[in-house]
Scaffold this motif. Sequence first.
Motif, PDB file in Angstrom:
ATOM      1  N   GLY A   1      39.538 -34.256 -51.299  1.00 25.53           N
ATOM      2  CA  GLY A   1      39.836 -35.194 -50.216  1.00 25.53           C
ATOM      3  C   GLY A   1      40.949 -34.751 -49.295  1.00 25.53           C
ATOM      4  O   GLY A   1      41.343 -35.496 -48.413  1.00 25.53           O
ATOM      5  N   GLY A   2      41.469 -33.555 -49.481  1.00 25.76           N
ATOM      6  CA  GLY A   2      42.587 -33.087 -48.662  1.00 25.76           C
ATOM      7  C   GLY A   2      42.238 -33.091 -47.184  1.00 25.76           C
ATOM      8  O   GLY A   2      41.069 -33.043 -46.812  1.00 25.76           O
ATOM      9  N   LEU A   3      43.263 -33.126 -46.358  1.00 31.70           N
ATOM     10  CA  LEU A   3      43.063 -33.244 -44.921  1.00 31.70           C
ATOM     11  C   LEU A   3      42.257 -32.048 -44.405  1.00 31.70           C
ATOM     12  O   LEU A   3      41.371 -32.180 -43.583  1.00 31.70           O
ATOM     13  N   HIS A   4      42.592 -30.872 -44.910  1.00 29.49           N
ATOM     14  CA  HIS A   4      41.850 -29.683 -44.499  1.00 29.49           C
ATOM     15  C   HIS A   4      41.108 -29.115 -45.703  1.00 29.49           C
ATOM     16  O   HIS A   4      41.142 -27.928 -45.967  1.00 29.49           O
ATOM     17  N   ALA A   5      40.463 -30.023 -46.436  1.00 24.22           N
ATOM     18  CA  ALA A   5      39.753 -29.615 -47.644  1.00 24.22           C
ATOM     19  C   ALA A   5      38.771 -28.508 -47.306  1.00 24.22           C
ATOM     20  O   ALA A   5      38.073 -28.561 -46.300  1.00 24.22           O
ATOM     21  N   ASN A   6      38.738 -27.510 -48.152  1.00 24.29           N
ATOM     22  CA  ASN A   6      37.803 -26.416 -47.936  1.00 24.29           C
ATOM     23  C   ASN A   6      36.449 -26.799 -48.526  1.00 24.29           C
ATOM     24  O   ASN A   6      36.041 -26.316 -49.576  1.00 24.29           O
ATOM     25  N   LEU A   7      35.770 -27.693 -47.813  1.00 25.33           N
ATOM     26  CA  LEU A   7      34.512 -28.230 -48.338  1.00 25.33           C
ATOM     27  C   LEU A   7      33.462 -27.141 -48.518  1.00 25.33           C
ATOM     28  O   LEU A   7      32.659 -27.195 -49.440  1.00 25.33           O
ATOM     29  N   ARG A   8      33.471 -26.165 -47.617  1.00 32.05           N
ATOM     30  CA  ARG A   8      32.468 -25.102 -47.724  1.00 32.05           C
ATOM     31  C   ARG A   8      32.635 -24.346 -49.030  1.00 32.05           C
ATOM     32  O   ARG A   8      31.674 -24.118 -49.755  1.00 32.05           O
ATOM     33  N   GLU A   9      33.884 -23.977 -49.340  1.00 32.18           N
ATOM     34  CA  GLU A   9      34.162 -23.261 -50.579  1.00 32.18           C
ATOM     35  C   GLU A   9      33.792 -24.135 -51.783  1.00 32.18           C
ATOM     36  O   GLU A   9      33.167 -23.691 -52.738  1.00 32.18           O
ATOM     37  N   LEU A  10      34.192 -25.407 -51.698  1.00 31.22           N
ATOM     38  CA  LEU A  10      33.896 -26.358 -52.777  1.00 31.22           C
ATOM     39  C   LEU A  10      32.398 -26.458 -53.031  1.00 31.22           C
ATOM     40  O   LEU A  10      31.921 -26.360 -54.166  1.00 31.22           O
ATOM     41  N   ARG A  11      31.634 -26.631 -51.951  1.00 29.52           N
ATOM     42  CA  ARG A  11      30.203 -26.888 -52.109  1.00 29.52           C
ATOM     43  C   ARG A  11      29.437 -25.651 -52.551  1.00 29.52           C
ATOM     44  O   ARG A  11      28.304 -25.765 -53.024  1.00 29.52           O
ATOM     45  N   ARG A  12      30.030 -24.476 -52.378  1.00 29.16           N
ATOM     46  CA  ARG A  12      29.390 -23.270 -52.907  1.00 29.16           C
ATOM     47  C   ARG A  12      29.385 -23.301 -54.429  1.00 29.16           C
ATOM     48  O   ARG A  12      28.587 -22.638 -55.066  1.00 29.16           O
ATOM     49  N   HIS A  13      30.343 -24.059 -55.013  1.00 27.44           N
ATOM     50  CA  HIS A  13      30.462 -24.069 -56.471  1.00 27.44           C
ATOM     51  C   HIS A  13      30.008 -25.382 -57.094  1.00 27.44           C
ATOM     52  O   HIS A  13      29.951 -25.498 -58.305  1.00 27.44           O
ATOM     53  N   VAL A  14      29.766 -26.379 -56.261  1.00 26.68           N
ATOM     54  CA  VAL A  14      29.337 -27.682 -56.762  1.00 26.68           C
ATOM     55  C   VAL A  14      27.967 -27.988 -56.161  1.00 26.68           C
ATOM     56  O   VAL A  14      27.847 -28.256 -54.974  1.00 26.68           O
ATOM     57  N   GLY A  15      26.931 -27.905 -56.980  1.00 28.70           N
ATOM     58  CA  GLY A  15      25.584 -28.169 -56.490  1.00 28.70           C
ATOM     59  C   GLY A  15      25.244 -29.642 -56.606  1.00 28.70           C
ATOM     60  O   GLY A  15      25.894 -30.380 -57.349  1.00 28.70           O
ATOM     61  N   MET A  16      24.239 -30.067 -55.843  1.00 34.56           N
ATOM     62  CA  MET A  16      23.838 -31.470 -55.951  1.00 34.56           C
ATOM     63  C   MET A  16      22.330 -31.609 -55.813  1.00 34.56           C
ATOM     64  O   MET A  16      21.703 -30.962 -54.982  1.00 34.56           O
ATOM     65  N   VAL A  17      21.772 -32.466 -56.654  1.00 33.34           N
ATOM     66  CA  VAL A  17      20.345 -32.780 -56.585  1.00 33.34           C
ATOM     67  C   VAL A  17      20.224 -34.277 -56.322  1.00 33.34           C
ATOM     68  O   VAL A  17      20.956 -35.075 -56.913  1.00 33.34           O
ATOM     69  N   PHE A  18      19.308 -34.635 -55.415  1.00 32.99           N
ATOM     70  CA  PHE A  18      19.236 -36.009 -54.924  1.00 32.99           C
ATOM     71  C   PHE A  18      18.019 -36.750 -55.465  1.00 32.99           C
ATOM     72  O   PHE A  18      17.026 -36.144 -55.868  1.00 32.99           O
ATOM     73  N   GLN A  19      18.095 -38.063 -55.381  1.00 33.59           N
ATOM     74  CA  GLN A  19      16.980 -38.910 -55.812  1.00 33.59           C
ATOM     75  C   GLN A  19      15.702 -38.584 -55.025  1.00 33.59           C
ATOM     76  O   GLN A  19      14.625 -38.507 -55.584  1.00 33.59           O
ATOM     77  N   GLN A  20      15.861 -38.388 -53.711  1.00 30.08           N
ATOM     78  CA  GLN A  20      14.688 -38.186 -52.849  1.00 30.08           C
ATOM     79  C   GLN A  20      14.352 -36.715 -52.623  1.00 30.08           C
ATOM     80  O   GLN A  20      13.714 -36.376 -51.632  1.00 30.08           O
ATOM     81  N   PHE A  21      14.820 -35.823 -53.479  1.00 29.32           N
ATOM     82  CA  PHE A  21      14.569 -34.367 -53.437  1.00 29.32           C
ATOM     83  C   PHE A  21      15.189 -33.702 -52.204  1.00 29.32           C
ATOM     84  O   PHE A  21      15.885 -32.714 -52.325  1.00 29.32           O
ATOM     85  N   ASN A  22      14.846 -34.255 -51.016  1.00 30.64           N
ATOM     86  CA  ASN A  22      15.392 -33.715 -49.765  1.00 30.64           C
ATOM     87  C   ASN A  22      15.131 -32.232 -49.570  1.00 30.64           C
ATOM     88  O   ASN A  22      15.981 -31.498 -49.095  1.00 30.64           O
ATOM     89  N   LEU A  23      13.935 -31.793 -49.924  1.00 29.91           N
ATOM     90  CA  LEU A  23      13.569 -30.414 -49.591  1.00 29.91           C
ATOM     91  C   LEU A  23      13.405 -30.304 -48.086  1.00 29.91           C
ATOM     92  O   LEU A  23      13.156 -31.301 -47.404  1.00 29.91           O
ATOM     93  N   PHE A  24      13.556 -29.072 -47.572  1.00 26.28           N
ATOM     94  CA  PHE A  24      13.385 -28.862 -46.138  1.00 26.28           C
ATOM     95  C   PHE A  24      11.895 -28.664 -45.862  1.00 26.28           C
ATOM     96  O   PHE A  24      11.329 -27.638 -46.249  1.00 26.28           O
ATOM     97  N   PRO A  25      11.262 -29.626 -45.185  1.00 30.72           N
ATOM     98  CA  PRO A  25       9.795 -29.595 -45.091  1.00 30.72           C
ATOM     99  C   PRO A  25       9.260 -28.470 -44.215  1.00 30.72           C
ATOM    100  O   PRO A  25       8.085 -28.119 -44.331  1.00 30.72           O
ATOM    101  N   HIS A  26      10.122 -27.903 -43.349  1.00 27.63           N
ATOM    102  CA  HIS A  26       9.639 -26.852 -42.445  1.00 27.63           C
ATOM    103  C   HIS A  26       9.759 -25.467 -43.081  1.00 27.63           C
ATOM    104  O   HIS A  26       9.436 -24.467 -42.443  1.00 27.63           O
ATOM    105  N   LEU A  27      10.270 -25.414 -44.318  1.00 22.95           N
ATOM    106  CA  LEU A  27      10.431 -24.127 -44.997  1.00 22.95           C
ATOM    107  C   LEU A  27       9.578 -24.113 -46.267  1.00 22.95           C
ATOM    108  O   LEU A  27       9.365 -25.156 -46.888  1.00 22.95           O
TER     109      LEU A  27
END
Lengths: 243, 216
Positions: free
Chosen positions: A68-94
């Motif tokens: 939650g930091g003001l300049h949180a390095n979300l990109r770095e964080l999200r490279r190491h924290v994966g997430m799977v959703f209820q609605q799958f959310n696959l990219f339909p054009h790929l």
Amino acid sequence: MSLVSIRDVRKSFGELEVLKGVSLEVAKGDVVAIIGRSGSGKSTLLRCINGLETYQAGSILADGIEVGGLHANLRELRRHVGMVFQQFNLFPHLTVAENVMLAQTVVNKTPKKEARDTAAEVLAKVGLSEKMDAWPSQLSGGQQQRVAIARSLAMRPKVLLCDEITSALDPELVNEVLRVVEQLAKEGMTLILVTHEMRFARDVGTNLVFMHHGKVHETGAPKEVFAAPKTPELQQFVAGTGH
Amino acid sequence: MLQFSFWDILSNLLIATQWTIVLSLIAFVCGGVVGLILLFMRVSGVTPLEWFTKGYIEFFQGTPLLMQLFLFFFGIALFGVEVSPWMAATLALTFWTSAFLTEIWRGCVDSIPKGQWEASSSLALTYIEQMRYVILPQASRIAVAPTVGFSVQVVKGTALASIIGFVELTKAGTMLNNATFRPFLVYSLVALIYFCLCYPLSWGAKKLEGRLNVAR
């Protein structure tokens, strides 16, 4: 040291306080099952961990990065924290393979060929090797969700967040997804799951977290907690779910 | 007095039509580029950028194109910069087009499910990467038909440039009418030429709409 460390996190949507001081420690290899009624704040908590939701007070450290930091390095964080959703959310054009390759090539700058090899490997892990070049719309819900898991795995996350990943599936498709998650747990993947699958939470989870009214109401080893819930709220909840 | 035959009138109109086409193309292409930049600002989630684009869109949608032409033609001249009708028309039509295209495209981006943003966020894509690889490829499919449809408005909008003295189809029609005193013939031909420019566009837009509806 904890892989994910949540300390006294508070979050409101306008007037409504959904997280009222939540603390939780998740160590490497833990399989944390978060259960609770709808509206108890469990999904919100999960979404706070990778910065999809912001919170107003407290702190969340994931893999040493303050979320939650003001300049949180979300990109770095999200490279190491994966997430799977209820609605799958696959990219339909790929295609399936392209879904799994996208973040590797765009975020990690992995060469295409190497990314495709990784895609093949993780798709094999979820049992969908033969669907590499299929389109998401050609797959069943269970298959789509397994592709979504593979898409996260391709980034080699240190922790995988699963937000009610079987809730949108037809009953007969639930098990194929749970089996994949169980396999990941066996391989030592750190998992935090919001789930309604009580049997799964009991059999696969290493920690159970029961959330109630925006707080961690009761926590412990799943088998013990299910066998003998201490609080009346959890007793009621467990009785209500038929376990 | 000089006599104008039917063919003289038609050929003069067709020569001027080239400038209508050029102005339309420039306005559409430049308006598209500016519109795309504005779109990135409009859906960025950054409040000041969103407010700026909202204001921009409100201004150019909420005032007549003719007033915008006047503002560019006479307004910039106030600062001591000489503005040709050509330059004023290009600028005004570009900004006017960009405002409408941004708004059309924003609607297409909004129709992409929120889950697509969340999934790509959780895969560590930045905003620009999300737009480039996930959102725009899907939104552009939906955007093709209304965008082509709007190009008809751009072509017709160029007619107003005649008022600040830019010689395109309408201005040529006015000049020919003054010389020949055959308003019905001249303006019928002008209207027919506009129709020939616009009809294929609106026909194409309809076709594309139908095809995309079948696809998904």
